[in-house]
Design an enzyme around this catalytic site. Structure first.
Site, PDB file in Angstrom:
ATOM      1  N   GLY A 233       0.852  -1.192   0.000  1.00 34.33           N
ATOM      2  CA  GLY A 233       0.000   0.000   0.000  1.00 34.33           C
ATOM      3  C   GLY A 233       0.883   1.235   0.000  1.00 34.33           C
ATOM      4  O   GLY A 233       2.017   1.199  -0.491  1.00 34.33           O
ATOM      5  N   ARG A 234       0.366   2.309   0.557  1.00 30.50           N
ATOM      6  CA  ARG A 234       1.122   3.571   0.552  1.00 30.50           C
ATOM      7  C   ARG A 234       2.493   3.409   1.215  1.00 30.50           C
ATOM      8  O   ARG A 234       3.502   3.854   0.683  1.00 30.50           O
ATOM      9  CB  ARG A 234       0.367   4.641   1.334  1.00 30.50           C
ATOM     10  CG  ARG A 234      -0.948   5.038   0.767  1.00 30.50           C
ATOM     11  CD  ARG A 234      -1.545   6.108   1.661  1.00 30.50           C
ATOM     12  NE  ARG A 234      -2.901   6.399   1.283  1.00 30.50           N
ATOM     13  CZ  ARG A 234      -3.942   5.659   1.648  1.00 30.50           C
ATOM     14  NH1 ARG A 234      -3.782   4.612   2.418  1.00 30.50           N
ATOM     15  NH2 ARG A 234      -5.159   5.976   1.237  1.00 30.50           N
ATOM     16  N   ILE A 235       2.491   2.813   2.419  1.00 27.41           N
ATOM     17  CA  ILE A 235       3.762   2.735   3.163  1.00 27.41           C
ATOM     18  C   ILE A 235       4.727   1.773   2.466  1.00 27.41           C
ATOM     19  O   ILE A 235       5.912   2.089   2.302  1.00 27.41           O
ATOM     20  CB  ILE A 235       3.516   2.330   4.639  1.00 27.41           C
ATOM     21  CG1 ILE A 235       2.641   3.398   5.325  1.00 27.41           C
ATOM     22  CG2 ILE A 235       4.840   2.159   5.389  1.00 27.41           C
ATOM     23  CD1 ILE A 235       2.154   3.034   6.727  1.00 27.41           C
TER      24      ILE A 235
ATOM     25  N   ARG B  15      -2.274  -8.329  -1.556  1.00 30.08           N
ATOM     26  CA  ARG B  15      -3.574  -8.921  -1.934  1.00 30.08           C
ATOM     27  C   ARG B  15      -3.815  -8.738  -3.422  1.00 30.08           C
ATOM     28  O   ARG B  15      -4.285  -9.627  -4.112  1.00 30.08           O
ATOM     29  CB  ARG B  15      -4.706  -8.223  -1.171  1.00 30.08           C
ATOM     30  CG  ARG B  15      -4.971  -8.764   0.199  1.00 30.08           C
ATOM     31  CD  ARG B  15      -6.004  -7.906   0.887  1.00 30.08           C
ATOM     32  NE  ARG B  15      -5.570  -6.506   0.928  1.00 30.08           N
ATOM     33  CZ  ARG B  15      -6.315  -5.506   1.381  1.00 30.08           C
ATOM     34  NH1 ARG B  15      -7.528  -5.724   1.821  1.00 30.08           N
ATOM     35  NH2 ARG B  15      -5.852  -4.266   1.407  1.00 30.08           N
TER      36      ARG B  15
ATOM     37  N   THR C  38       7.256  -2.649  10.899  1.00 31.22           N
ATOM     38  CA  THR C  38       6.782  -1.344  11.399  1.00 31.22           C
ATOM     39  C   THR C  38       5.261  -1.268  11.255  1.00 31.22           C
ATOM     40  O   THR C  38       4.700  -0.171  11.274  1.00 31.22           O
ATOM     41  CB  THR C  38       7.427  -0.175  10.614  1.00 31.22           C
ATOM     42  OG1 THR C  38       7.210  -0.374   9.224  1.00 31.22           O
ATOM     43  CG2 THR C  38       8.912  -0.055  10.893  1.00 31.22           C
TER      44      THR C  38
ATOM     45  N   ARG D 150       2.205  -3.995  12.433  1.00 31.96           N
ATOM     46  CA  ARG D 150       1.583  -4.387  13.697  1.00 31.96           C
ATOM     47  C   ARG D 150       2.226  -5.686  14.179  1.00 31.96           C
ATOM     48  O   ARG D 150       2.482  -6.599  13.375  1.00 31.96           O
ATOM     49  CB  ARG D 150       0.083  -4.629  13.517  1.00 31.96           C
ATOM     50  CG  ARG D 150      -0.763  -3.379  13.471  1.00 31.96           C
ATOM     51  CD  ARG D 150      -0.784  -2.650  14.822  1.00 31.96           C
ATOM     52  NE  ARG D 150      -1.618  -1.451  14.774  1.00 31.96           N
ATOM     53  CZ  ARG D 150      -1.172  -0.228  14.451  1.00 31.96           C
ATOM     54  NH1 ARG D 150       0.104  -0.042  14.176  1.00 31.96           N
ATOM     55  NH2 ARG D 150      -1.988   0.800  14.455  1.00 31.96           N
TER      56      ARG D 150
ATOM     57  N   GLU E  37       1.822  -4.866  23.072  1.00 32.89           N
ATOM     58  CA  GLU E  37       2.393  -3.569  23.488  1.00 32.89           C
ATOM     59  C   GLU E  37       1.702  -3.060  24.752  1.00 32.89           C
ATOM     60  O   GLU E  37       0.491  -3.230  24.868  1.00 32.89           O
ATOM     61  CB  GLU E  37       2.219  -2.543  22.355  1.00 32.89           C
ATOM     62  CG  GLU E  37       3.059  -2.896  21.162  1.00 32.89           C
ATOM     63  CD  GLU E  37       2.906  -1.889  20.013  1.00 32.89           C
ATOM     64  OE1 GLU E  37       2.380  -0.789  20.220  1.00 32.89           O
ATOM     65  OE2 GLU E  37       3.339  -2.249  18.906  1.00 32.89           O
TER      66      GLU E  37
ATOM     67  N   HIS F 254       7.386   1.671  19.030  1.00 30.85           N
ATOM     68  CA  HIS F 254       6.273   2.129  18.170  1.00 30.85           C
ATOM     69  C   HIS F 254       6.433   3.616  17.798  1.00 30.85           C
ATOM     70  O   HIS F 254       5.606   4.456  18.169  1.00 30.85           O
ATOM     71  CB  HIS F 254       4.921   1.865  18.851  1.00 30.85           C
ATOM     72  CG  HIS F 254       3.774   1.798  17.877  1.00 30.85           C
ATOM     73  ND1 HIS F 254       2.722   0.933  17.994  1.00 30.85           N
ATOM     74  CD2 HIS F 254       3.537   2.503  16.741  1.00 30.85           C
ATOM     75  CE1 HIS F 254       1.872   1.114  16.994  1.00 30.85           C
ATOM     76  NE2 HIS F 254       2.356   2.061  16.215  1.00 30.85           N
TER      77      HIS F 254
ATOM     78  N   GLY G  32       6.868   4.683  14.517  1.00 33.58           N
ATOM     79  CA  GLY G  32       6.653   4.872  13.071  1.00 33.58           C
ATOM     80  C   GLY G  32       6.188   6.270  12.680  1.00 33.58           C
ATOM     81  O   GLY G  32       6.751   6.898  11.790  1.00 33.58           O
TER      82      GLY G  32
HETATM   83  C1  8YV Z   1       0.128   5.690  15.345  1.00 33.72           C
HETATM   84  C2  8YV Z   1       0.243   3.658  13.879  1.00 33.72           C
HETATM   85  O1  8YV Z   1       0.972   6.506  16.043  1.00 33.72           O
HETATM   86  O2  8YV Z   1      -1.241   5.034  12.672  1.00 33.72           O
HETATM   87  C3  8YV Z   1      -0.944   3.913  13.036  1.00 33.72           C
HETATM   88  O3  8YV Z   1      -1.602   2.923  12.687  1.00 33.72           O
HETATM   89  O4  8YV Z   1       0.661   2.590  14.016  1.00 33.72           O
HETATM   90  C4  8YV Z   1       0.968   4.691  14.644  1.00 33.72           C
HETATM   91  O5  8YV Z   1       1.962   5.191  13.847  1.00 33.72           O
HETATM   92  C5  8YV Z   1      -0.833   5.065  16.289  1.00 33.72           C
HETATM   93  O6  8YV Z   1      -1.618   4.119  15.684  1.00 33.72           O
HETATM   94  C6  8YV Z   1      -1.708   6.119  16.918  1.00 33.72           C
HETATM   95  O7  8YV Z   1      -2.975   5.609  17.226  1.00 33.72           O
END
Ligand code: 8YV
Length: 327
Positions: free
Chosen positions: A157-159, A179, A239, A241, A270, A288, A290
């Protein structure tokens, strides 16, 4: 006109909170204490919108107990695995997230981990900090080159695509499993090779980056059997989940040298981190981070505000989450 009542579970960037107080009747969390289900429900009493984060468990029980006044869950974050989407849909509560604004920051952190693990950067920094470094030698703390290696991206996806663009700059070749196959123009731009079979891709990569959302389909996608497909020199970075990788199975393989190393920003439970991960030298662990930039978090706050505003003005918010999400 009545301002919407917005229940916010965590402390947000000051500019977000200030704007929320101007536009909404905002119930903030000034001391940032994590809230349990009972606290969230109390905060939602008579509210129109709930603004949770990844640290809140918005499961079916909680959603069933929400007051009828709650019509929107406007998540601060792109990942929504902590929200039971089906339960929200069953109560016709809309859910929104914050895609797009944390793409580059998360990709940067992914690359930082992808470089740090093979180059033993954190191990080296730890040694330097002790003041006990005895000097350069031709064979001291040798790592592995990343240039010319194969990176397998799980979730394009984007990331995932932002990671691919950066990795190209390091002379890394791009492979991906997703997918859906990307449009040919994007594949061409990224010089990316599509693998329909994740198992096949895993067996041929030097580096792996996990960039898909966690959904019931991707939970433990990298289980023991899949991790066993990796080559012993492979390095894995996550990075996305924690629950996408079976953490206990990963630890066993890192300890046994069946996988060379890991760079992890996310964990299954976490903020707990598997205690054995803490003892390993071949891992780089970040808490966490990211999207943890001032710019990213302010932009996430802006998205949350726009989603609430759009919704309360009677329009469909652009970031409405339906069944599948792209990150
Ligand atoms: C967020 C993240 O900081 O956006 C997401 O899904 O994993 C993180 O980078 C976090 O979820 C904030 O709710």
């Amino acid at each position: 006109m009545n301002k919407p009542v917005v229940a916010v579970t965590r402390k947000l960037p000051p500019v977000t909170e200030t704007r929320m107080m101007e536009l909404f009747e905002a119930r903030l969390n000034e001391n940032d204490r994590p809230l349990g289900a009972a606290d969230i429900l109390a905060k939602c009493d008579g509210a129109d919108v709930l603004v949770p984060t990844v640290t809140d468990v918005i499961d079916a029980d909680l959603i069933a107990a929400l007051p009828d006044s709650i019509r929107l869950i406007a998540n601060f974050g792109v990942g929504v695995n902590h929200i039971d989407l089906a339960a929200a849909a069953a109560r016709t509560i809309q859910v929104t997230n914050t895609p797009g604004v944390l793409t580059e920051d998360t990709a940067d952190l992914t690359i930082a981990l992808l470089l740090s693990v093979p180059r033993r950067l954190v191990e080296g920094a730890r040694l330097a900090a002790t003041g006990k470094w005895t000097g350069w030698t031709p064979t001291f703390m040798m790592g592995h080159r990343v240039t010319g290696k194969r990176l397998g991206i799980i979730g394009m996806g984007r990331i995932g695509q932002a990671v691919a663009r950066r990795a190209r700059g390091f002379g890394i070749s791009i492979h991906y499993h997703n997918r859906r196959r990307l449009h040919p123009e994007i594949e061409e731009e990224l010089e990316a090779t599509y693998w329909e079979s994740l198992d096949q891709m895993l067996a041929h990569m030097d580096l792996i980056s996990v960039n898909c959302p966690q959904t019931p389909d991707t939970y433990h996608l990298l289980n023991a059997e899949r991790l066993d497909k990796l080559q012993p020199h492979a390095v894995i970075v996550n990075t996305a989940r924690g629950g996408i990788i079976d953490e206990a199975a990963l630890v066993e393989r890192l300890e046994a040298g069946a996988i060379a190393g890991a760079g992890l920003d996310v964990y299954e439970n976490e903020p707990a981190i598997h205690p054995k991960l803490l003892a390993l030298d071949n891992v780089v662990l970040s808490p966490h981070l990211g999207s943890a930039t001032h710019e990213g978090r302010i932009a996430m706050g802006e998205k949350v505000i726009i989603n609430i505003k759009t919704f309360s003005d009677g329009h469909v918010p652009l970031d409405r989450v339906l069944d599948g999400i792209d990150v």
